[in-house]
Design a protein around this motif. Structure first.
Motif, PDB file in Angstrom:
ATOM      1  N   GLU A  30       0.819  -1.211   0.000  1.00 22.58           N
ATOM      2  CA  GLU A  30       0.000   0.000   0.000  1.00 22.58           C
ATOM      3  C   GLU A  30       0.853   1.261   0.000  1.00 22.58           C
ATOM      4  OE1 GLU A  30      -2.566  -0.312   3.349  1.00 22.58           O
ATOM      5  OE2 GLU A  30      -3.769  -1.947   2.501  1.00 22.58           O
ATOM      6  N   GLY A  31       2.130   1.139   0.413  1.00 18.76           N
ATOM      7  CA  GLY A  31       2.981   2.331   0.457  1.00 18.76           C
ATOM      8  C   GLY A  31       4.293   2.199  -0.289  1.00 18.76           C
ATOM      9  N   LEU A  32       4.592   1.001  -0.790  1.00 25.23           N
ATOM     10  CA  LEU A  32       5.850   0.768  -1.497  1.00 25.23           C
ATOM     11  C   LEU A  32       5.591  -0.018  -2.773  1.00 25.23           C
ATOM     12  CD1 LEU A  32       8.120  -0.357   1.502  1.00 25.23           C
ATOM     13  CD2 LEU A  32       8.262   1.830   0.301  1.00 25.23           C
ATOM     14  N   PRO A  33       6.434   0.138  -3.808  1.00 25.32           N
ATOM     15  CA  PRO A  33       6.297  -0.687  -5.019  1.00 25.32           C
ATOM     16  C   PRO A  33       6.409  -2.168  -4.679  1.00 25.32           C
ATOM     17  CG  PRO A  33       7.797   1.160  -5.405  1.00 25.32           C
ATOM     18  CD  PRO A  33       7.517   1.142  -3.936  1.00 25.32           C
ATOM     19  N   THR A  34       5.575  -2.975  -5.308  1.00 20.56           N
ATOM     20  CA  THR A  34       5.490  -4.399  -4.957  1.00 20.56           C
ATOM     21  C   THR A  34       6.823  -5.113  -5.093  1.00 20.56           C
ATOM     22  OG1 THR A  34       3.174  -4.463  -5.642  1.00 20.56           O
ATOM     23  CG2 THR A  34       4.330  -6.568  -5.487  1.00 20.56           C
ATOM     24  N   PHE A  35       7.524  -4.905  -6.198  1.00 15.16           N
ATOM     25  CA  PHE A  35       8.751  -5.661  -6.415  1.00 15.16           C
ATOM     26  C   PHE A  35       9.918  -5.114  -5.605  1.00 15.16           C
ATOM     27  CE2 PHE A  35       6.318  -7.234 -10.015  1.00 15.16           C
ATOM     28  CZ  PHE A  35       6.612  -8.583  -9.941  1.00 15.16           C
ATOM     29  N   GLN A  36       9.847  -3.873  -5.171  1.00 19.43           N
ATOM     30  CA  GLN A  36      10.824  -3.393  -4.192  1.00 19.43           C
ATOM     31  C   GLN A  36      10.684  -4.190  -2.903  1.00 19.43           C
ATOM     32  OE1 GLN A  36      10.553   0.774  -3.159  1.00 19.43           O
ATOM     33  NE2 GLN A  36      11.916   0.552  -1.412  1.00 19.43           N
ATOM     34  N   VAL A  37       9.438  -4.421  -2.502  1.00 18.61           N
ATOM     35  CA  VAL A  37       9.173  -5.224  -1.308  1.00 18.61           C
ATOM     36  C   VAL A  37       9.678  -6.647  -1.507  1.00 18.61           C
ATOM     37  CG1 VAL A  37       7.370  -6.167   0.186  1.00 18.61           C
ATOM     38  CG2 VAL A  37       7.180  -3.823  -0.663  1.00 18.61           C
ATOM     39  N   VAL A  38       9.418  -7.235  -2.686  1.00 17.74           N
ATOM     40  CA  VAL A  38       9.859  -8.606  -2.970  1.00 17.74           C
ATOM     41  C   VAL A  38      11.376  -8.716  -2.861  1.00 17.74           C
ATOM     42  CG1 VAL A  38      10.045 -10.352  -4.785  1.00 17.74           C
ATOM     43  CG2 VAL A  38       7.863  -9.194  -4.393  1.00 17.74           C
TER      44      VAL A  38
END
Length: 294
Positions: A30-38
């Motif tokens: 909800e607050g960060l790009p999905t693949f950055q999180v991955v």
């Protein structure tokens, strides 16, 4: 404890930790790009697995030459299944892709019977079918959501089936933690490539803490899923993949404030009953099989 019961518990642990990881990722996305999180989660998870492998001595144990091709093939399959899944997820309803993925207990059990010669009786086929019916009552996929992208989800199912069959071919001398390192590293590498198209954002301390928690959960998911396929019979272990739906419902109610309707509760009851019936049958097994060191 029989090998079947041990494998079932590992599979339930895998589904629980993967679902908890998904909840963390949902919050973070909800607050960060999905693949950055991955990528960040994957780096932390890989480091955690490597540390535990070092502390237990698994990191220094070589993979036998006869198993190296299987370990490499499993890692490639893990990465290969991830990309079509993500593409399908972004182009079709979540309920529909969830329904397609629930074919895994059927495909893995059938492949185990055909390719590995494992016996599957009518009671186990019935349990798998009842569990699948319960899942479909919960997700209720719509016909209009099945399109060409659904083929990618089906491809993901095929690759995951191959991955799990490869896992069963690994000899007892292969350290499961070492296989988990390759799994986490491969998915993280693919996420890093895909993330090049996303602008990265600063991570707050709260997001960083949640990311470490997600890393711990995905670490457990990877390790338990490997151990699950190295213990017990496929027809007994794989139906416990359905327990991910139960964990999803519990998290939806307690964390995200969702309220399941009557059909959802009926489906959850079927899934739970399937698992309890299978566990009951396994507790009546007369003689535990010896456990090979892993």
């Amino acid at each position: 404890m029989t090998e079947n019961l041990r494998g079932a518990l590992f599979m339930m642990g895998s589904m629980a930790t993967f679902t908890l990881n998904d909840a963390c990722i949902k919050w973070l996305a909800e607050g960060l790009p999905t693949f950055q999180v991955v990528v960040l989660r994957g780096l932390a998870a890989t480091a955690l697995i490597a540390l535990l492998a070092h502390l237990t001595g698994a990191l220094s144990r070589p993979i036998p030459a006869a198993d190296r091709a299987e370990v490499a093939g499993r890692s490639v399959a893990e990465v290969a299944a991830f990309l079509p899944f993500v593409l399908a997820l972004t182009h079709m309803p979540l309920a529909n892709i969830t329904a397609i993925l629930q074919a895994l207990p059927l495909t893995i059990t059938a492949a185990g019977a055909l390719l590995l010669g494992e016996r599957v009786g009518w009671r186990r086929w019935t349990a798998i079918g009842v569990g699948l019916a319960g899942v479909l009552l919960i997700v209720r996929p719509g016909a209009e959501g099945f399109n060409a992208w659904s083929l990618l989800a089906v491809l993901s199912v095929i690759i995951i089936t191959a991955r799990d069959l490869i896992t069963r071919r690994l000899s007892p001398e292969v350290p499961s933690l070492k296989v988990a390192i390759f799994t986490a590293g491969g998915v993280t590498g693919l996420g890093a490539i895909v993330s090049l198209g996303e602008p990265w954002q600063p991570v707050t301390p709260g997001q960083g803490a949640l990311m470490l928690l997600a890393a711990g959960f995905v670490f457990g998911g990877y390790l338990f899923s490997i151990l699950a396929m190295r213990h017990g019979e496929v027809a007994v272990v794989t139906p416990f993949r359905y327990t991910a739906i139960i964990w999803g419902l519990l998290l939806g109610v307690t964390v995200f404030g969702e309220r399941p309707d009557a059909l959802t509760l009926t489906g959850a009851t079927l899934v739970a009953a399937t698992g309890l019936y299978t566990l009951w049958r396994e507790t009546r097994a007369p003689v535990p099989r010896p456990v090979a060191p892993r």
